[in-house]
Design a protein around this motif. Sequence first.
Motif, short mmCIF file in Angstrom:
data_model
loop_
_atom_site.label_atom_id
_atom_site.label_comp_id
_atom_site.label_asym_id
_atom_site.label_seq_id
_atom_site.Cartn_x
_atom_site.Cartn_y
_atom_site.Cartn_z
N GLU A 107 27.65 -4.52 40.96
CA GLU A 107 28.50 -4.74 42.13
C GLU A 107 27.87 -5.84 42.96
O GLU A 107 26.71 -5.76 43.33
N GLY A 110 30.69 -5.78 46.91
CA GLY A 110 31.91 -4.99 46.78
C GLY A 110 32.82 -5.41 45.64
O GLY A 110 33.87 -4.83 45.44
N THR A 139 30.11 1.86 42.95
CA THR A 139 31.44 2.48 42.94
C THR A 139 32.48 1.68 43.72
O THR A 139 33.67 1.85 43.48
N GLN A 140 32.06 0.81 44.62
CA GLN A 140 33.04 0.03 45.38
C GLN A 140 33.74 -1.01 44.50
O GLN A 140 34.83 -1.45 44.83
#
Length: 186
Positions: free
Chosen positions: A82, A85, A120-121
């Motif tokens: 990531e 984001g 997870t974003q």
Amino acid sequence: MPHIIIISSSVRTGRNSHRVALYFKTYLESNNLSTVEILDLKEYNFPLFDERLRFQKSPTAKMLDFANKVKTADGILIVTPEYNGGYPASLKNVIDLLYEEWHRKPVAISTVSDGSFGGTQVITSLQFSLWKIRAWTVPAMFPVPKVDEAFDENGNPADKIATDKRAKKFIDELLWCIEAKNKMTI
């Protein structure tokens, strides 16, 4: 036995997400679940594409090789870090290079970060891009927080038992989707 391609998407110097790609290759092979090949975007070192592969006048052998490997794989496992984001430009570049090759292809996503959220974003934007090109994203995730503590540089997990337990659930979903797709006659 299915053939799974792992796309290691980071091209940065000192990248850590590749550790997870190495782990999954070892996990799949040692459990005799599939044949496996890592497509390392750092090794491919693709330029920024200005057109989809099918519209390019003179695609390189590396582009054609990559496209053929995606097309002929039974399933894809994307390992992506990531970045602010989002996912890296190197991954967006190869997703957009292809189109038909992704059609109904089962794709599992493992997100990775140095922070506590495990990348997870990035999942929503990556799933959306894959959905738009008609890939079949597996409804399971494998986030890896604090990757530099969770895996060594060779892909060995710090807590093998717990990691393998999580990996089993994740990989079982991918294998189920591959089997379901193979049973379809469309």
